[in-house]
Design a protein around this motif. Structure first.
Motif, PDB file in Angstrom:
ATOM      1  N   GLU A  69       1.656  -4.832   3.702  1.00 26.02           N
ATOM      2  CA  GLU A  69       0.583  -5.111   4.656  1.00 26.02           C
ATOM      3  C   GLU A  69       0.136  -6.567   4.515  1.00 26.02           C
ATOM      4  O   GLU A  69       0.018  -7.083   3.399  1.00 26.02           O
ATOM      5  N   ARG A 122       0.840  -1.195   0.000  1.00 26.61           N
ATOM      6  CA  ARG A 122       0.000   0.000   0.000  1.00 26.61           C
ATOM      7  C   ARG A 122       0.877   1.247   0.000  1.00 26.61           C
ATOM      8  O   ARG A 122       1.747   1.419   0.854  1.00 26.61           O
ATOM      9  N   GLU A 181       0.046  -3.277   8.782  1.00 28.66           N
ATOM     10  CA  GLU A 181       1.327  -2.800   8.252  1.00 28.66           C
ATOM     11  C   GLU A 181       2.455  -3.505   9.003  1.00 28.66           C
ATOM     12  O   GLU A 181       2.554  -3.417  10.221  1.00 28.66           O
ATOM     13  N   CYS A 182       3.313  -4.212   8.265  1.00 29.48           N
ATOM     14  CA  CYS A 182       4.419  -4.945   8.889  1.00 29.48           C
ATOM     15  C   CYS A 182       5.789  -4.419   8.473  1.00 29.48           C
ATOM     16  O   CYS A 182       6.766  -4.574   9.198  1.00 29.48           O
ATOM     17  N   ASP A 240       3.980   0.488   2.134  1.00 30.67           N
ATOM     18  CA  ASP A 240       3.917  -0.431   3.272  1.00 30.67           C
ATOM     19  C   ASP A 240       3.563  -1.829   2.783  1.00 30.67           C
ATOM     20  O   ASP A 240       2.612  -1.988   1.999  1.00 30.67           O
ATOM     21  N   TRP A 281      -6.083  -5.567   7.615  1.00 28.42           N
ATOM     22  CA  TRP A 281      -4.763  -5.402   6.999  1.00 28.42           C
ATOM     23  C   TRP A 281      -3.814  -4.752   7.997  1.00 28.42           C
ATOM     24  O   TRP A 281      -4.108  -3.711   8.563  1.00 28.42           O
TER      25      TRP A 281
END
Length: 655
Positions: free
Chosen positions: A371, A353, A380-381, A369, A378
């Motif tokens: 995700e 994203r 964000e990692c 991001d 979803w």
């Protein structure tokens, strides 16, 4: 929430949580004292799983890219984080229930209430709604959720809600306050009115030293230590550009309302890369090898239109079209995808994203991001940003240290630039103790700032400015300072590198893998399986003697010695439980292989190898079985390839 393709039984977050806590992957910290929200301890399998992911990360990124790893201190002085912008801007928006004092993160409460209303509207219209796992916090607010479900929405309201949710990451605090007022968003548990959102700085403040006069913080990220060591790293790299540094370590964020387990914690492990690149050349020599890799993108334009429809295309096309800003940024997106899928992330539940215009930092050229989809939505990692030259520039300006690259030019270059000449002898009598601070401020100005000051000096006969720490406005005329454009011949090019920064939240990735790889055997819902890839599984092999008969022990010792020699992590389970129960316990731990030692093993030293997911079994010599385990675990071989020397085996004991 969808089921795992290996099973027809729907995913249950409660079932996963029970397994993770029962098998001590992790647990709330200080639990016997009641625990502290947002703090967790990792148990033996959790530690091993995290260590294996970090080891894979090091090999996938640091080793592959010849990165320079540093380990910098977690204690950071106030001035460093003031300069970086964290003191002023590292904040989330929170709002408080005026009656109960309960605190919410503003964007989360807006998202939760609007999603509940949309779900209720669908149910009112008779539209099938997939069951969603609720957190303990949401369960406590069930009564109010029922009231929300009774609200009927018209088509215009549905469109408005969906548009807001698509852009939820981009709203400012005042905008969130307007949404709370407009849509009458209250405390879901009590219906209490919420106060307007206020900023809350997420850093943990502390004092360094016994006097308490040196203010500091526990670092909110590992990046600043890398920026401050840039000159040393460049020298270590023999002044060659581009290059990358990397750091793995703990960071701290004082989360407003951590309610989502490992996904929102106050102390967490980060792995960050700072790839320093020439601002005039952001190509990447390895980009060509990955340009055909297809990724799923959610660009900013799609989000800003109120949609969440993904665009699937090759990273080469994404860079060529300008959707992804440059080759180096695109290269790292591709490498991030390959890393995540290697360690157990479901590719169908991964998207990239792009930050929208109103959430992207003013200095950033682009930001994406990674995700991952979970029962929480979803998540964000990983962030992957082109931060331009911001970080090195602000630290250079604050310290007057040149964090730059100097490169010999093939041909001399004629350049025009503004230069400032300071009458230093006159500064002492005029400014006394502040003379150094004023001089430092003037010398730190950029070319654009010097151009503006030169015009002001010419038009007004003086320049007026303020310096932090110096009282009042400062005025200087041509007696004290001259600013002129000069022409020089340069044989050395000086530039401040741009930075491409992939930043990984290891704990969030770990939890998402748990959800992506957790399932129950269709024939028995109570038999849970955690299908962790062999490469990162905490333990690779369960060694199971068929019985406690002493005749089997010499073979157990021989197989154990062979596994230790090959550095393959294993456990021996010689308990009195049935062999099926012993395997079932380790399926929950993600152990990919089982070795059974029976009375035939005593006769011919043959052993049986079991595969966790399919429960298929093959048999062969100790040497061939261990070779198969090594090949599948560390050499990326398939089960078929790895066991080609072994014979199919029909189990004699019920699973």
């Amino acid at each position: 929430m969808s089921t795992n393709p290996r099973s027809t039984i729907p995913f249950s977050r409660d079932a996963l949580d029970q397994v993770l806590k029962r098998r001590f992957f992790f647990a709330p910290a200080f639990e016997i004292y009641g625990g502290v929200s947002g703090l967790y301890d990792y148990g033996p399998p959790g530690c091993a799983f995290q260590a294996n992911i970090v080891d894979t990360w090091r090999k996938h990124f640091i080793l592959e890219e010849d990165m320079l790893e540093v380990d910098t201190t977690m204690l950071t002085p106030y001035e460093v984080l003031k300069t970086s912008g964290h003191v002023d801007k590292f904040a989330d928006w929170m709002c408080k229930d005026l009656k109960t004092g309960e605190i919410f993160r503003a964007d989360h409460i807006v998202e939760e209430v609007l999603e509940a209303r949309l779900k209720g509207d669908k149910e009112a219209r008779g539209i099938s709604v997939a069951p969603v796992e609720e957190s303990d916090d949401k369960k406590k607010r069930k009564k109010k959720v029922k009231e929300i479900k009774a609200i009927k929405l018209d088509d215009k309201e549905v469109a408005e809600y969906e548009n807001i949710l698509a852009q939820i990451d981009g709203f400012s605090g005042p905008q969130l306050g307007e949404l709370i007022t407009k849509y009458n968003i209250t405390n879901p548990a009590t219906g209490g009115v919420l106060e307007p959102p206020v900023e809350f700085n997420l850093m943990f403040e502390t004092a360094i030293g016994p006097s308490g006069q040196l203010r500091g913080y526990l670092r909110p990220e590992t990046a600043q230590g890398q920026f401050l060591n840039f000159s040393k790293l460049l020298e270590f790299n023999n002044e060659k550009m581009p290059f990358a540094s990397a750091s793995i370590g703990k960071s701290f964020r004082n989360e407003i309302s951590p309610r989502a387990g490992l996904l929102r914690v106050r102390e967490f492990l980060m792995a960050e890369i700072e790839h320093f690149v020439d601002p005039n050349d952001k190509s990447h020599p390895k980009f060509e090898a990955f340009k055909d890799l297809k990724l799923r993108f959610l660009p900013k334009g799609v989000q800003e239109s109120g949609s969440t429809e993904l665009i699937e295309e090759s990273i080469g096309d994404a860079v060529a079209s300008g959707m992804v800003d440059n080759e180096t940024l695109g290269y790292f997106l591709a490498r991030i995808y390959l890393f995540l899928t290697k360690i157990g992330v479901d590719a169908n539940r991964l998207r990239f994203r792009q930050h929208m215009s109103n959430e992207m930092a003013h200095y950033a050229a682009d930001c994406w991001d990674a995700e991952l989809h979970t029962s929480f939505g979803w998540i964000e990692c990983i962030g992957c940003a082109d931060r331009s030259a911001y970080d090195l520039s602000v630290h250079s300006a604050r310290t007057n240290e040149k964090l730059i690259v100097r490169q010999p030019l093939a041909e001399p270059l004629i350049v025009e630039k503004f230069e400032i000449e300071i009458a230093k002898k006159k500064f002492g009598p005029k400014f006394r103790k502040d003379a150094g601070a004023v001089e430092k401020w003037l010398l730190a100005r950029t070319q654009c700032e010097l151009e503006d000051l030169a015009k002001e000096l010419k038009d007004e006969g003086k320049i007026t400015f303020e310096v932090s720490g110096v009282e009042g406005k400062i005025e200087l005329d041509t007696e004290f300072v001259k600013i002129e454009k000069v022409t020089r011949t340069e044989h050395i090019r000086e530039f401040t590198p741009n930075v491409i920064e992939p930043s990984f939240g290891i704990g969030r990735i770990i939890y998402c893998i748990f959800e992506h790889q957790f399932w129950a055997r269709p024939e028995d819902e109570a038999r849970a399986v955690l299908s962790l890839p062999p490469l990162v599984a905490p333990t690779k092999v369960l060694l199971v003697p068929l019985s406690s008969n002493s005749e089997l022990q010499p073979v157990v010792k021989q197989v154990s010695a062979a596994l230790k020699k090959e550095l393959i992590p294993f456990k021996v389970d010689d308990s009195s439980a049935s062999i099926g129960k012993r395997y079932a316990r380790n399926d929950e731990l993600g152990t990919p292989f089982g070795i059974t030692i029976d009375f035939e093993s005593v006769k011919d030293l043959s052993i049986t190898l079991r595969e966790r997911d399919s429960t298929k079994q093959v048999r062969g010599s100790i040497e061939d079985v261990i070779s198969a385990i090594k090949g599948i675990t560390y050499e990326n071989k398939s089960w078929t390839e790895g066991t080609s020397k072994l014979s199919p085996f029909e189990t004699q004991a019920a699973e």
